[in-house]
Design a protein around this motif. Sequence first.
Motif, PDB file in Angstrom:
ATOM      1  N   THR A 222       0.853  -1.191   0.000  1.00  0.00           N
ATOM      2  CA  THR A 222       0.000   0.000   0.000  1.00  0.00           C
ATOM      3  C   THR A 222       0.887   1.239   0.000  1.00  0.00           C
ATOM      4  N   TRP A 224       0.820   5.237   0.354  1.00  0.00           N
ATOM      5  CA  TRP A 224      -0.027   6.300   0.895  1.00  0.00           C
ATOM      6  C   TRP A 224       0.392   7.633   0.281  1.00  0.00           C
ATOM      7  N   GLY A 229      -6.120   8.281  -5.057  1.00  0.00           N
ATOM      8  CA  GLY A 229      -5.749   7.039  -5.725  1.00  0.00           C
ATOM      9  C   GLY A 229      -4.997   7.390  -6.988  1.00  0.00           C
ATOM     10  N   LYS A 281      -3.514   4.662  -1.854  1.00  0.00           N
ATOM     11  CA  LYS A 281      -4.554   5.211  -0.986  1.00  0.00           C
ATOM     12  C   LYS A 281      -4.156   6.595  -0.486  1.00  0.00           C
ATOM     13  N   GLY A 290      -9.432   4.095  -2.579  1.00  0.00           N
ATOM     14  CA  GLY A 290      -8.180   4.207  -3.315  1.00  0.00           C
ATOM     15  C   GLY A 290      -8.250   3.480  -4.647  1.00  0.00           C
TER      16      GLY A 290
END
Length: 424
Positions: A222, A224, A229, A281, A290
Amino acid sequence: MAKNFIYKFGGASVKDSSAIENLSKILRNRLRNQLVIVVSAMGKTTNSLEEIIWKKMSNEDFSQNCSILKEFHLGICKELFPQDHLIFSLLENLFIKLDKDLEKPINKQNYDEFYDRIVGYGELISSRIVAEYLCLQGQVVVWKDAREVIHTDSDFRFAKIDWEKTRTHTRAQWLPVLEQFPILTQGFIGSDSKGRPTTLGREGSDFTAAILATSLDASSVTIWKDVPGVLNADPKLFPNTQKFEELAYGEAAEMTYFGASVIHPKTIKPLANAGIPLFVKSFLDPDASGTKIHEKAPNQGIPTLVLKKNQVLVSFKVTDFTFIDEGHIHQIYEQLKKLKLRVNMLQLSAISVSVVIDSQVFKLDQLLAGLKSTFEIRYNEGLELLTVLHQNPDEIPALLEGYEVLLEQSTRNTFQAVRRKSGI
C-alpha cells in the motif's frame, strides 16, 4: 501462516509534525507484526540536500543550507517529543556524520557516488524520527537500516538490485523480527558489494516497497499519497481528473513509463511477476477505497495525461551528407547509456535524430562533448513533454493552446508533444 504487508509513506505524508501525527493515526488500527513500513525523506529534504551538493560542487558556502536543514528537522522534533528525548542525540549524531561526509572531495567523476552518500541522509533522519514517535505513542516498531538488506551494484544514482542476495538477507534478518514486531525502514537507499551507499533513482521509495514485498512474499503493498488514488492526470496541473478504482499491471506500467509521478516506474514489474496487488490510498482519507492495481483488472481506456517538466530536446544532425542509419543511432545511444540518460521521446528524420531527456546536472555538456565530432548538435532546455494515453484526437488542440510545439508524434494509442509557453 499470515503473510507480510508493506506500507510506504512518501515525503508529503511525513512533511511536518502534524503529518507524522496523522501517520500515527493511520497506523493506530492497522499496526501489527508482519508489517513493514517504508518512509521517504521529509517534505523537500532531498531537494535541499541536492542543493547542498551543488553548492559544494561549485565551491560555494553551504553551511547555512545545512543549518536550515538541521533546524527544520529539530523544529519538527520539538513539536513531537519531550526535550529530553533520545531523538535529539540520534539526530545530532546523524548531522555530525553528514557534516563529515560533506568534507570529502567531490568532482565530476565521483559526483554520482558522492550524491548517493549524501542524499540518503534524508531517509535515515526521517525514519528515525517517525520510528521514535510511533514508539512514544505506544506503537512499538523496530527501526532497521535498509542498506543492510537492499543489495545493489555500483551504478550510483540508478543502482540495480541484486535480487537473490537481497531476498536472502531480507528473509534471514527480518522474518524473525516480523514474527513479533512491525519493522520501520527507509525507501530509496541500498548499498553495493563494498558497503557504499547507493540510491535506486529519484522517488525510488515505491520501488523499495516492491523489492521488500517480493523478498518477503508479501500479500500486498500500500502506497499512501496525498491523492485519492491513481488519477488519469495530476490534479495540480489538469482540471476534472478521474480516479481509477482498479488498474491492470500493464496499464499502470505504461503510465509510469511515460512519467506518471504517482508510482515509481520500476515498482510494477516485480509486483506483477509475483502477483502481489498494489493499493494506492490517500493518507488524507485513509478509509476511502483508493486504487487497486492487480492482474485481473479490466483495461480502462480512459484518456490519461502525463506531463514531464524540465525536459531537454537535443537534435543530432549528420554533417557528411549521408542519411541516418543504425550506426548513428547506436553511437548516440551508447553515449546516452554511458551518461545514464533515459530517452523519453525519440524522433528520426532522414538526416537527424532528436531525443527528449530529463535535465541533469553536467550531463548535457558531457553528451554534447562526446558527440560533437560526429554531429551538428542543437538543443532547447526548459521544455515540457506532454503524453496522452488512449488519446481522443478532438481534445488534443485544447491541451496545446497557448504553447509552442517543438516536436510531436502520434500513434493509435499515444500522443506526445514537446512544448513550451508561447512567447518564451
